[in-house]
Motif scaffolding. Structure first.
Motif, PDB file in Angstrom:
ATOM      1  N   TYR A 177       0.885  -1.288   0.004  1.00  0.00           N
ATOM      2  CA  TYR A 177       0.066  -0.064  -0.051  1.00  0.00           C
ATOM      3  C   TYR A 177       0.843   1.137  -0.027  1.00  0.00           C
ATOM      4  CZ  TYR A 177      -4.319  -2.474   0.899  1.00  0.00           C
ATOM      5  OH  TYR A 177      -5.500  -3.397   0.543  1.00  0.00           O
ATOM      6  N   HIS A 179       3.528  -0.241   3.231  1.00  0.00           N
ATOM      7  CA  HIS A 179       2.927  -1.082   4.000  1.00  0.00           C
ATOM      8  C   HIS A 179       2.803  -2.520   3.111  1.00  0.00           C
ATOM      9  CE1 HIS A 179       1.246  -3.336   7.192  1.00  0.00           C
ATOM     10  NE2 HIS A 179       0.198  -3.892   6.512  1.00  0.00           N
ATOM     11  N   ALA A 232       1.196  -5.616   2.707  1.00  0.00           N
ATOM     12  CA  ALA A 232      -0.038  -6.296   3.209  1.00  0.00           C
ATOM     13  C   ALA A 232      -0.187  -7.615   2.836  1.00  0.00           C
ATOM     14  CB  ALA A 232      -1.384  -5.595   2.765  1.00  0.00           C
ATOM     15  N   PRO A 262      -6.135 -13.829  11.616  1.00  0.00           N
ATOM     16  CA  PRO A 262      -6.369 -12.579  12.667  1.00  0.00           C
ATOM     17  C   PRO A 262      -6.751 -11.148  11.946  1.00  0.00           C
ATOM     18  CG  PRO A 262      -4.122 -13.194  12.780  1.00  0.00           C
ATOM     19  CD  PRO A 262      -4.823 -14.196  11.759  1.00  0.00           C
ATOM     20  N   SER A 263      -7.155 -10.391  12.699  1.00  0.00           N
ATOM     21  CA  SER A 263      -7.654  -8.967  11.839  1.00  0.00           C
ATOM     22  C   SER A 263      -6.053  -8.512  11.402  1.00  0.00           C
ATOM     23  CB  SER A 263      -7.737  -8.033  12.980  1.00  0.00           C
ATOM     24  OG  SER A 263      -8.007  -6.952  12.555  1.00  0.00           O
ATOM     25  N   GLY A 264      -5.888  -7.842  10.323  1.00  0.00           N
ATOM     26  CA  GLY A 264      -4.933  -7.072   9.731  1.00  0.00           C
ATOM     27  C   GLY A 264      -3.843  -8.089   9.086  1.00  0.00           C
ATOM     28  N   CYS A 265      -4.267  -9.654   8.716  1.00  0.00           N
ATOM     29  CA  CYS A 265      -3.192 -10.339   8.155  1.00  0.00           C
ATOM     30  C   CYS A 265      -3.335 -10.210   6.730  1.00  0.00           C
ATOM     31  CB  CYS A 265      -3.529 -11.722   8.638  1.00  0.00           C
ATOM     32  SG  CYS A 265      -5.064 -12.651   8.251  1.00  0.00           S
ATOM     33  N   GLY A 266      -4.191  -9.475   6.127  1.00  0.00           N
ATOM     34  CA  GLY A 266      -4.292  -9.495   4.366  1.00  0.00           C
ATOM     35  C   GLY A 266      -5.691 -10.034   3.705  1.00  0.00           C
ATOM     36  N   LYS A 267      -6.562 -10.525   4.464  1.00  0.00           N
ATOM     37  CA  LYS A 267      -7.610 -11.345   3.905  1.00  0.00           C
ATOM     38  C   LYS A 267      -8.368 -10.376   2.913  1.00  0.00           C
ATOM     39  CE  LYS A 267      -9.527 -12.219   7.875  1.00  0.00           C
ATOM     40  NZ  LYS A 267      -8.707 -11.470   8.822  1.00  0.00           N
ATOM     41  N   THR A 268      -8.756  -9.422   3.439  1.00  0.00           N
ATOM     42  CA  THR A 268      -9.695  -8.467   2.740  1.00  0.00           C
ATOM     43  C   THR A 268      -9.011  -8.020   1.395  1.00  0.00           C
ATOM     44  OG1 THR A 268     -11.148  -7.914   4.517  1.00  0.00           O
ATOM     45  CG2 THR A 268     -11.017  -6.302   2.585  1.00  0.00           C
ATOM     46  N   THR A 269      -7.578  -7.855   1.697  1.00  0.00           N
ATOM     47  CA  THR A 269      -7.012  -7.159   0.566  1.00  0.00           C
ATOM     48  C   THR A 269      -6.765  -8.503  -0.556  1.00  0.00           C
ATOM     49  OG1 THR A 269      -5.430  -5.657   1.905  1.00  0.00           O
ATOM     50  CG2 THR A 269      -4.405  -6.372  -0.050  1.00  0.00           C
ATOM     51  N   GLU A 329     -16.485 -11.334   5.468  1.00  0.00           N
ATOM     52  CA  GLU A 329     -17.170 -11.357   6.743  1.00  0.00           C
ATOM     53  C   GLU A 329     -18.545 -10.980   6.638  1.00  0.00           C
ATOM     54  OE1 GLU A 329     -15.212 -11.073   9.906  1.00  0.00           O
ATOM     55  OE2 GLU A 329     -13.247 -10.637   8.959  1.00  0.00           O
ATOM     56  N   HIS A 345     -12.598 -14.008  10.201  1.00  0.00           N
ATOM     57  CA  HIS A 345     -11.464 -14.388  11.228  1.00  0.00           C
ATOM     58  C   HIS A 345     -12.024 -15.451  12.561  1.00  0.00           C
ATOM     59  CE1 HIS A 345     -13.524 -10.669  12.894  1.00  0.00           C
ATOM     60  NE2 HIS A 345     -13.824 -11.422  13.753  1.00  0.00           N
TER      61      HIS A 345
HETATM   62  P1  ATP Z   1      -9.501  -7.430   9.121  1.00  0.00           P
HETATM   63  O1  ATP Z   1      -9.873  -8.838   9.554  1.00  0.00           O
HETATM   64  O2  ATP Z   1      -9.474  -6.664  10.184  1.00  0.00           O
HETATM   65  O3  ATP Z   1     -10.622  -6.887   8.087  1.00  0.00           O
HETATM   66  P2  ATP Z   1      -7.659  -8.250   6.988  1.00  0.00           P
HETATM   67  O4  ATP Z   1      -7.004  -9.599   7.497  1.00  0.00           O
HETATM   68  O5  ATP Z   1      -8.680  -8.260   6.220  1.00  0.00           O
HETATM   69  O6  ATP Z   1      -8.044  -7.550   8.339  1.00  0.00           O
HETATM   70  P3  ATP Z   1      -6.665  -6.201   5.445  1.00  0.00           P
HETATM   71  O7  ATP Z   1      -7.831  -5.406   5.400  1.00  0.00           O
HETATM   72  O8  ATP Z   1      -6.294  -6.870   4.083  1.00  0.00           O
HETATM   73  O9  ATP Z   1      -6.385  -7.199   6.654  1.00  0.00           O
HETATM   74  O10 ATP Z   1      -5.314  -5.298   5.630  1.00  0.00           O
HETATM   75  C1  ATP Z   1      -4.248  -5.941   5.682  1.00  0.00           C
HETATM   76  C2  ATP Z   1      -3.226  -4.824   6.117  1.00  0.00           C
HETATM   77  O11 ATP Z   1      -3.189  -3.534   5.143  1.00  0.00           O
HETATM   78  C3  ATP Z   1      -3.741  -4.031   7.406  1.00  0.00           C
HETATM   79  O12 ATP Z   1      -2.450  -3.971   8.102  1.00  0.00           O
HETATM   80  C4  ATP Z   1      -4.127  -2.733   7.218  1.00  0.00           C
HETATM   81  O13 ATP Z   1      -3.645  -1.767   7.979  1.00  0.00           O
HETATM   82  C5  ATP Z   1      -3.490  -2.337   5.679  1.00  0.00           C
HETATM   83  N1  ATP Z   1      -4.045  -1.803   4.832  1.00  0.00           N
HETATM   84  C6  ATP Z   1      -5.298  -2.167   4.500  1.00  0.00           C
HETATM   85  N2  ATP Z   1      -5.811  -1.253   3.521  1.00  0.00           N
HETATM   86  C7  ATP Z   1      -5.122  -0.238   3.173  1.00  0.00           C
HETATM   87  C8  ATP Z   1      -4.972   0.896   2.413  1.00  0.00           C
HETATM   88  N3  ATP Z   1      -5.777   1.413   1.829  1.00  0.00           N
HETATM   89  N4  ATP Z   1      -3.802   1.695   2.662  1.00  0.00           N
HETATM   90  C9  ATP Z   1      -2.995   1.496   3.568  1.00  0.00           C
HETATM   91  N5  ATP Z   1      -2.921   0.081   4.352  1.00  0.00           N
HETATM   92  C10 ATP Z   1      -3.932  -0.425   4.187  1.00  0.00           C
END
Ligand code: ATP
Length: 439
Positions: free
Chosen positions: A13, A17, A19, A38-45, A160, A193
């Motif tokens: 990103y 960062h 991701a 877990p939260s923030g591990c990159g699933k949504t990305t 989710e 999660h």
């Molecule tokens: P959650 O379960 O909390 O939704 P996740 O596993 O889906 O988390 P992501 O949303 O993919 O995780 O985010 C992965 C990492 O990338 C996190 O550290 C998040 O802060 C970061 N991130 C996500 N979107 C952006 C963005 N648009 N710009 C910068 N960093 C981002």
């Protein structure tokens, strides 16, 4: 319908960062794949990169034999449902569901018939003529799912979708999503999660951590035969006991795993015995689920641990016992973390060891039994700060086990625990299984 392949996909990103980190994954045509972590591990990305909503920094996304990386979201034939599937507020549930077909110019009568069929599957046939604000959260989410799936997408992505619903609604809709996607045989990637959602819905689960995949397998494979300590720790309630141990090899090549003053022996026929027999003095992590222990009074039996029963909790169908046995319990979240991430986690106040006040018995910087030069996982333990003690009855130093009945036991009693060694998993200091995991 089509399968999906992610080929060494990364996402950095703005701001640098990382991701998602060179992640590769194949989802077969018609398969239901859950991304769990877990939260923030990159699933949504990952999900958004499959949908084309997020540009891939490196690597490729394939739909069947077509490279989808340069394709727009519209051209990918993907439908997506989010936590809060937003609906058109001034359109009825039926009009919301058929909206994509109307946009595509489909015959209104046929579109309406399709909506009625889907509504029946989703259990909202009685609510088709109502406006969104008159529907419950679960019904609204069903309408959003109906609207996404009515176009018969090549790929169905869900982020989710159940997290804003109450427990009963979650269970009902979870079952409906499972049967609907199976009936339609649509390739599905589902982000959560919640381990229960993952275990109940998935054909296969990909467990993610820090932008990478730790393990992929069927729910039974990743639960019963986890490839890493993190996977073992993420799945299962109560959490698996991860115990720091030292390999001890006798002159006759018998392998013992020493937990401080206590120990267990591996049978010579156990293939892990053969692997570990070359690694005398090395550190490993022993994973034992709470039901791998049984209370015993047999003082002669092998593979026992002794301890003091600290607390018993009644959970309806069973009791959970917390036992202070003096062994070193490790946090799955810290096993296998890079030195940098581990020190960051420590500075954020996460415990390096579950054990408060137990003695350190490892040296740092030695060559690991498993190839790489590693720092010892088990370092001088510091007492856990009070906020890390999760409840008055669960200190992090306790072994956790399930028992069917208490047999008159009470807190303070000395007890013996027989450990079924055929049910333990043994991990190297990086958190990888020492024996080969078949998938
Ligand atoms: P959650 O379960 O909390 O939704 P996740 O596993 O889906 O988390 P992501 O949303 O993919 O995780 O985010 C992965 C990492 O990338 C996190 O550290 C998040 O802060 C970061 N991130 C996500 N979107 C952006 C963005 N648009 N710009 C910068 N960093 C981002």
């Amino acid at each position: 319908m089509t399968g999906i392949r992610l080929d060494s996909v990364s996402k950095v990103y703005a701001g640098g960062h990382l991701a998602v980190d060179e992640l590769s994954l194949e989802v077969a045509d018609g398969e239901f794949m859950v991304l769990l972590g877990p939260s923030g591990c990159g699933k949504t990305t990952v999900l958004r990169m499959i949908a084309g909503l997020e540009e891939v920094t490196d690597g490729q996304v394939w739909f069947g034999r077509t490279e989808a990386t340069p394709m727009t979201p519209k051209d990918r034939g993907v439908a997506m449902v989010f936590q809060n599937g937003a609906l058109y507020p001034n359109r009825t549930a039926r009009e919301n569901i058929i909206f994509p077909l109307r946009m595509a110019g489909e015959d209104p009568v046929e579109a309406s018939a399709k909506a009625a069929g889907l509504a029946q599957i989703l259990g909202i046939d009685g609510a088709l003529d109502r406006l969104p604000w008159t529907l419950s959260g679960g019904q609204r989410q069903r309408v959003a799912i109906g609207r996404a799936i009515i176009r018969q997408p090549q790929v169905f992505l869900m982020d989710e979708p159940l997290s804003n619903l109450d427990a009963t609604m979650r269970t009902e809709l979870r079952q409906e999503i499972g049967s609907m996607t199976r009936d339609m045989k649509v390739t599905t990637v589902y982000v959560t999660h919640d381990q229960v959602e993952a275990l109940t819905l998935a054909d296969r689960i990909a467990i993610m951590r820090d932008g990478k995949i730790e393990d992929v397998g069927t729910p039974a494979q990743v639960y019963d035969d986890p490839a890493t300590a993190f996977t073992a720790g993420f799945l299962g309630t109560p959490r698996i006991n991860l115990i720091g141990a030292t390999v001890q090899v006798t002159a006759r090549h018998r392998v013992t795993l020493a937990f401080g003053t206590q120990s267990i022996a591996l049978p010579p026929t156990d293939r892990r015995s053969m692997i570990l027999s070359h690694h005398d003095g090395e550190q490993v992590v022993v994973g034992a689920r709470s039901d791998a222990f049984a209370l015993t009074t047999d003082t002669d039996a092998t593979n026992q641990l002794t301890g003091t029963l600290r607390a018993l909790e009644f959970h309806g169908h069973q009791w959970i016992a917390f036992v202070d046995s003096g062994v070193e319990l490790l946090s799955p979240d810290l096993i296998g973390l890079s030195k940098r991430k581990r020190s960051r986690a420590n500075s954020e106040g996460r415990p390096t060891s579950h054990s408060a006040g137990s003695r350190a018995h490892r040296t740092a910087g030695r060559v690991s039994a498993f190839g790489a030069k590693t720092r010892s996982l088990i370092r001088k333990a510091t007492p856990a700060p009070p906020e890390l003690i999760t409840s008055p009855t669960h200190r992090r130093s306790d072994l956790v086990l399930e028992i069917d009945n208490t047999g008159g036991l009470s807190a303070g009693d000395r007890i013996r625990l027989a450990l079924d060694v055929s049910r333990i998993h043994i991990f190297d200091p990086h958190g990888h299984r020492v024996d080969r995991v078949k998938r």
